[in-house]
Write a protein that holds these residues in place. Structure first.
Motif, PDB file in Angstrom:
ATOM      1  N   VAL A   1      58.066  45.277  43.633  1.00 31.82           N
ATOM      2  CA  VAL A   1      57.175  44.014  43.786  1.00 31.82           C
ATOM      3  C   VAL A   1      56.671  43.656  42.576  1.00 31.82           C
ATOM      4  CG1 VAL A   1      55.141  43.397  45.289  1.00 31.82           C
ATOM      5  CG2 VAL A   1      56.719  45.181  46.250  1.00 31.82           C
ATOM      6  N   ILE A   2      57.066  42.119  42.561  1.00 25.90           N
ATOM      7  CA  ILE A   2      56.541  41.697  41.179  1.00 25.90           C
ATOM      8  C   ILE A   2      55.451  40.699  41.676  1.00 25.90           C
ATOM      9  CG2 ILE A   2      57.288  40.247  39.276  1.00 25.90           C
ATOM     10  CD1 ILE A   2      60.094  41.150  39.807  1.00 25.90           C
ATOM     11  N   ALA A   3      54.187  40.867  41.603  1.00 28.55           N
ATOM     12  CA  ALA A   3      53.121  40.258  42.091  1.00 28.55           C
ATOM     13  C   ALA A   3      52.827  38.916  41.015  1.00 28.55           C
ATOM     14  CB  ALA A   3      51.740  40.935  41.905  1.00 28.55           C
ATOM     15  N   PRO A   4      52.439  37.817  41.846  1.00 26.99           N
ATOM     16  CA  PRO A   4      52.100  36.537  40.934  1.00 26.99           C
ATOM     17  C   PRO A   4      51.134  36.839  39.990  1.00 26.99           C
ATOM     18  CG  PRO A   4      52.109  36.062  43.484  1.00 26.99           C
ATOM     19  CD  PRO A   4      51.967  37.561  43.672  1.00 26.99           C
ATOM     20  N   GLN A   5      50.218  37.564  40.249  1.00 30.83           N
ATOM     21  CA  GLN A   5      48.891  37.814  39.403  1.00 30.83           C
ATOM     22  C   GLN A   5      49.352  39.138  38.331  1.00 30.83           C
ATOM     23  OE1 GLN A   5      48.473  38.246  42.956  1.00 30.83           O
ATOM     24  NE2 GLN A   5      48.014  36.440  43.477  1.00 30.83           N
ATOM     25  N   GLY A   6      48.841  38.871  37.292  1.00 29.28           N
ATOM     26  CA  GLY A   6      49.125  39.930  36.307  1.00 29.28           C
ATOM     27  C   GLY A   6      50.526  40.089  35.506  1.00 29.28           C
ATOM     28  N   ARG A   7      50.403  40.194  34.043  1.00 26.65           N
ATOM     29  CA  ARG A   7      51.587  40.501  33.444  1.00 26.65           C
ATOM     30  C   ARG A   7      52.165  41.548  33.914  1.00 26.65           C
ATOM     31  NH1 ARG A   7      51.528  42.859  27.412  1.00 26.65           N
ATOM     32  NH2 ARG A   7      53.806  42.652  26.989  1.00 26.65           N
ATOM     33  N   ILE A   8      53.557  41.469  33.592  1.00 27.00           N
ATOM     34  CA  ILE A   8      54.543  42.688  34.293  1.00 27.00           C
ATOM     35  C   ILE A   8      55.531  42.771  33.182  1.00 27.00           C
ATOM     36  CG2 ILE A   8      55.756  40.984  35.881  1.00 27.00           C
ATOM     37  CD1 ILE A   8      56.379  43.581  37.556  1.00 27.00           C
ATOM     38  N   VAL A   9      56.020  44.057  32.866  1.00 28.67           N
ATOM     39  CA  VAL A   9      56.924  44.145  32.035  1.00 28.67           C
ATOM     40  C   VAL A   9      58.028  44.898  32.727  1.00 28.67           C
ATOM     41  CG1 VAL A   9      57.914  45.408  29.800  1.00 28.67           C
ATOM     42  CG2 VAL A   9      55.609  43.965  29.917  1.00 28.67           C
TER      43      VAL A   9
ATOM     44  N   SER B   1      51.970  33.600  37.590  1.00 29.94           N
ATOM     45  CA  SER B   1      53.200  32.840  38.171  1.00 29.94           C
ATOM     46  C   SER B   1      52.831  32.315  39.492  1.00 29.94           C
ATOM     47  CB  SER B   1      54.315  33.871  38.370  1.00 29.94           C
ATOM     48  OG  SER B   1      55.335  33.447  39.023  1.00 29.94           O
ATOM     49  N   ARG B   2      53.844  31.306  39.838  1.00 31.34           N
ATOM     50  CA  ARG B   2      53.551  30.775  41.121  1.00 31.34           C
ATOM     51  C   ARG B   2      54.425  31.442  42.305  1.00 31.34           C
ATOM     52  NH1 ARG B   2      55.857  25.991  41.772  1.00 31.34           N
ATOM     53  NH2 ARG B   2      57.156  25.987  39.735  1.00 31.34           N
ATOM     54  N   TYR B   3      54.952  32.471  41.965  1.00 32.09           N
ATOM     55  CA  TYR B   3      55.850  33.104  43.022  1.00 32.09           C
ATOM     56  C   TYR B   3      55.611  34.682  43.056  1.00 32.09           C
ATOM     57  CZ  TYR B   3      58.534  29.119  41.424  1.00 32.09           C
ATOM     58  OH  TYR B   3      59.232  27.778  41.441  1.00 32.09           O
ATOM     59  N   LEU B   4      55.931  35.295  44.232  1.00 34.86           N
ATOM     60  CA  LEU B   4      55.761  36.597  44.479  1.00 34.86           C
ATOM     61  C   LEU B   4      57.408  36.901  44.525  1.00 34.86           C
ATOM     62  CD1 LEU B   4      54.025  39.160  46.473  1.00 34.86           C
ATOM     63  CD2 LEU B   4      56.481  38.852  47.027  1.00 34.86           C
ATOM     64  N   GLY B   5      57.793  37.977  43.741  1.00 36.83           N
ATOM     65  CA  GLY B   5      59.210  38.238  43.852  1.00 36.83           C
ATOM     66  C   GLY B   5      59.319  39.679  44.228  1.00 36.83           C
ATOM     67  N   VAL B   6      60.309  39.992  44.721  1.00 35.81           N
ATOM     68  CA  VAL B   6      60.911  41.374  45.076  1.00 35.81           C
ATOM     69  C   VAL B   6      62.434  41.551  44.324  1.00 35.81           C
ATOM     70  CG1 VAL B   6      61.450  43.123  46.993  1.00 35.81           C
ATOM     71  CG2 VAL B   6      59.360  41.383  47.185  1.00 35.81           C
TER      72      VAL B   6
END
Length: 354
Positions: free
Chosen positions: A121-129, A89-94
């Motif tokens: 914390v939703i990091a730009p790197q790595g898949r997240i579910v 992703s191009r974003y970091l999310g919280v």
């Protein structure tokens, strides 16, 4: 087998924070496919799936405002859904639940983030579910990786052009994530004063963006949190004087510490050490003093009958929390800002340095 980790109790987020973004609706739909397409426009690509039997109950809504590098919003789905976001992703999310809970999956382990207790914390790197409960309404902070890379260069003095810091997906208590939690609330509250992003003064947008970027970099763990660079040297006295002049010449809140450092070609840490050595105070304290003086002058010179407000003047000088501004103002001048605006019906004491 799933292990659920409970997070320590913290105070609830005020409902007013969620309501403040009501003017920034992006979509409202009962179709998850539509929601999935719309989310790509302002967050990041990902697959949305409703839990079995819950698809007919979808009531997806999103409200979102953004400065370009930083954005804040509210999201809910009205049904139990799974969000599967790929890596890159191009974003970091919280994500900060205002109601209900979010579940972050790490292999076979699940960690719950609950309203008033924790954030994701939703990091730009790595898949997240992540799984959203049907009653989950979340405050979302989104920061671009390009803006993080730029801000990190200022903070660390690095010269690599495209090397944003690397974060990890995680759940934090609101106490652990206090800096980003507060930054997200501040963004929502300030945007809520305007009907559209274009109505927000450019200087305010810039200050909010820089504040949020600093909160993320200083408040969350990443691979630049423990620098291996040599110890910082204090900025020389001529650089400190230049920084002071830049602040004193402002016609409204324009610079923060990171921006001053970037303009002067030093690191934020070096500038901080230089101010400590020359003035025995931090650049942030100096900026606050000067802007409080400017706000004081404007309040005394303003005519309350023409519609000028304390909030208008405070915001122009970078004081976005009017309650905190009033407290700081009274501590220095002995009266509230509203008294000064009305012409001073109480005796003002000589200002003291803060």
């Amino acid at each position: 087998m799933t292990a659920s980790i409970e997070i320590a109790h913290q105070p609830r987020v005020e409902d007013a924070v969620g309501r403040s973004l009501a003017a920034y609706k992006r979509y409202e739909t009962h179709d998850l496919d539509i929601a999935e397409v719309e989310i790509r426009r302002f967050m990041a690509p990902g697959r949305l799936r409703a839990c079995p039997g819950d698809r007919d109950g979808v009531d997806a809504r999103a409200f979102y405002a953004d400065t370009g590098s930083v954005g804040v919003g509210r999201m809910s789905y009205g049904a139990e859904v799974t969000v599967d976001r790929p890596a890159g992703s191009r974003y970091l999310g919280v994500a900060i639940p205002l109601s209900g809970h979010l579940r972050l999956w790490r292999g076979r382990e699940a960690v719950d983030a609950r309203a008033g207790k924790s954030l994701v914390v939703i990091a730009p790197q790595g898949r997240i579910v992540t799984e959203w409960s049907a009653d989950c309404d979340a405050l979302m902070l989104r920061v671009t990786t390009s803006a993080l890379a730029r801000a990190a260069r200022v903070l660390t003095g690095a010269h690599e052009p495209d090397s944003p810091p690397r974060f990890v997906h995680q759940v934090l208590t609101l106490e652990q994530g206090h800096a980003v939690y507060s930054a997200a609330r501040l963004l929502a509250e300030v945007f809520g004063r305007y009907d559209d992003v274009t109505a927000v003064p450019n200087g305010v947008l810039h200050q909010l963006s820089e504040h949020a970027l600093s909160a993320v970099l200083l408040g969350l763990e990443h691979d630049l949190s423990r620098p291996t660079r040599p110890p910082y040297r204090a900025a020389p006295s001529d650089v400190v004087r230049s920084a002071m002049r830049m602040v004193e010449d402002e016609t409204a809140a324009e610079f923060n510490v990171n921006e001053l450092a970037r303009r002067l070609g030093v690191t934020a840490r070096a500038l901080q050490l230089g101010f400590r050595r020359a003035l025995d105070r931090t650049p942030r304290e100096y900026i606050r003093q000067i802007r409080l003086e400017r706000a004081h002058r404007e309040l005394l010179a303003a005519d309350a009958t023409d519609g000028t407000t304390v909030t208008e003047i405070a915001t122009r000088w970078g004081f976005f929390h009017t309650g905190r501004f009033a407290t700081a103002y009274r501590a220095v001048y002995g009266v509230t800002p509203s008294v000064s605006l009305k012409g001073g019906t109480e005796e003002e004491r000589p200002p003291r340095v803060v």
